[in-house]
Design a protein around this motif. Sequence first.
Motif, short mmCIF file in Angstrom:
data_model
loop_
_atom_site.label_atom_id
_atom_site.label_comp_id
_atom_site.label_asym_id
_atom_site.label_seq_id
_atom_site.Cartn_x
_atom_site.Cartn_y
_atom_site.Cartn_z
N PHE A 8 0.85 -1.19 0.00
CA PHE A 8 0.00 0.00 0.00
C PHE A 8 0.89 1.24 0.00
N SER A 9 0.45 2.29 -0.70
CA SER A 9 1.18 3.55 -0.73
C SER A 9 0.54 4.53 0.24
N ILE A 10 1.39 5.23 0.99
CA ILE A 10 0.94 6.25 1.92
C ILE A 10 1.41 7.60 1.39
N SER A 11 0.50 8.55 1.29
CA SER A 11 0.83 9.92 0.91
C SER A 11 0.48 10.83 2.07
N ALA A 12 1.49 11.57 2.54
CA ALA A 12 1.28 12.48 3.67
C ALA A 12 2.31 13.60 3.57
N PRO A 13 1.99 14.79 4.11
CA PRO A 13 2.96 15.89 4.10
C PRO A 13 4.20 15.54 4.94
N ASN A 14 5.34 16.13 4.61
CA ASN A 14 6.55 15.95 5.42
C ASN A 14 6.23 16.34 6.86
N GLY A 15 6.72 15.57 7.79
CA GLY A 15 6.49 15.85 9.20
C GLY A 15 5.20 15.25 9.74
N CYS A 16 4.39 14.68 8.88
CA CYS A 16 3.12 14.09 9.30
C CYS A 16 3.37 12.60 9.60
N ALA A 17 3.27 12.24 10.89
CA ALA A 17 3.53 10.87 11.31
C ALA A 17 2.26 10.03 11.17
N TRP A 18 2.44 8.73 10.89
CA TRP A 18 1.32 7.80 10.77
C TRP A 18 1.76 6.43 11.28
N THR A 19 0.77 5.63 11.65
CA THR A 19 1.01 4.26 12.10
C THR A 19 0.03 3.32 11.41
N VAL A 20 0.37 2.05 11.40
CA VAL A 20 -0.47 1.02 10.80
C VAL A 20 -0.73 -0.04 11.87
N ASN A 21 -2.00 -0.42 12.03
CA ASN A 21 -2.38 -1.42 13.03
C ASN A 21 -3.30 -2.46 12.41
N SER A 22 -2.95 -3.73 12.62
CA SER A 22 -3.79 -4.83 12.17
C SER A 22 -4.50 -5.41 13.38
N PRO A 23 -5.83 -5.56 13.30
CA PRO A 23 -6.57 -6.08 14.45
C PRO A 23 -6.62 -7.61 14.51
N VAL A 24 -6.05 -8.29 13.52
CA VAL A 24 -6.17 -9.75 13.46
C VAL A 24 -4.80 -10.39 13.23
N GLY A 25 -4.65 -11.61 13.69
CA GLY A 25 -3.39 -12.32 13.57
C GLY A 25 -3.05 -12.78 12.17
N TRP A 26 -4.03 -12.90 11.29
CA TRP A 26 -3.75 -13.40 9.95
C TRP A 26 -3.26 -12.31 9.00
N ILE A 27 -3.21 -11.05 9.47
CA ILE A 27 -2.63 -9.95 8.70
C ILE A 27 -1.49 -9.37 9.52
N ALA A 28 -0.26 -9.53 9.04
CA ALA A 28 0.92 -9.01 9.73
C ALA A 28 1.46 -7.78 8.99
N VAL A 29 1.85 -6.77 9.74
CA VAL A 29 2.49 -5.59 9.15
C VAL A 29 3.98 -5.91 9.07
N ALA A 30 4.46 -6.26 7.87
CA ALA A 30 5.85 -6.69 7.69
C ALA A 30 6.79 -5.51 7.54
N GLU A 31 6.34 -4.44 6.89
CA GLU A 31 7.16 -3.24 6.70
C GLU A 31 6.24 -2.03 6.73
N GLY A 32 6.74 -0.93 7.31
CA GLY A 32 6.00 0.32 7.31
C GLY A 32 4.97 0.44 8.41
N ALA A 33 5.23 -0.15 9.58
CA ALA A 33 4.27 -0.03 10.69
C ALA A 33 4.18 1.40 11.18
N ARG A 34 5.24 2.17 10.99
CA ARG A 34 5.26 3.59 11.36
C ARG A 34 6.00 4.35 10.26
N GLY A 35 5.61 5.58 10.08
CA GLY A 35 6.30 6.39 9.11
C GLY A 35 5.97 7.85 9.29
N GLU A 36 6.59 8.64 8.44
CA GLU A 36 6.38 10.09 8.44
C GLU A 36 6.48 10.55 7.00
#
Length: 148
Positions: free
Chosen positions: A35-63
């Motif tokens: 998935f692609s994330i578009s956000a202004p510089n300095g804008c922090a974001w996180t990714v959360n999966s509510p289920v065990g069958w979906i793992a966040v392998a890369e990009g759990a946090r970013g800016e």
Amino acid sequence: MPTPEPEPVPPGPACTVLVSPSARGIAASGGDSIFSISAPNGCAWTVNSPVGWIAVAEGARGEGNGSVRLVIAANTGAARSAVVSMGGNLVTITQDGAPACSYTITPVSKTVRSDATDTTVDVRAPSSCAWTSGSGAAWITIVNGDTG
């Protein structure tokens, strides 16, 4: 002399995070999904999966701009879905269910002579469907292919 009021701090840039795509369908076999994330510089974001069958392998946090890689486990049951939060966006992941198992046995019956020592039965099933064979008769022994 009274203390002067502090100057108000002007708000920073709007922190609007956009995710592309906003939904994704996955085969029962599972796999990676980017998935692609578009956000202004300095804008922090996180990714959360509510289920065990979906793992966040890369990009759990970013800016700012970035990408997220989810790993979706294989599904051996019914179709399923979950909503993953990406920078405040709700992204729906749907996954196909496992194929229904159907079996073909050829021949379905067989008459053998009294001096027969072996015979063959063919079992066909989708690759994701397990099977076992057995005999209810003491005089029948399964030599090869008791599982598949």
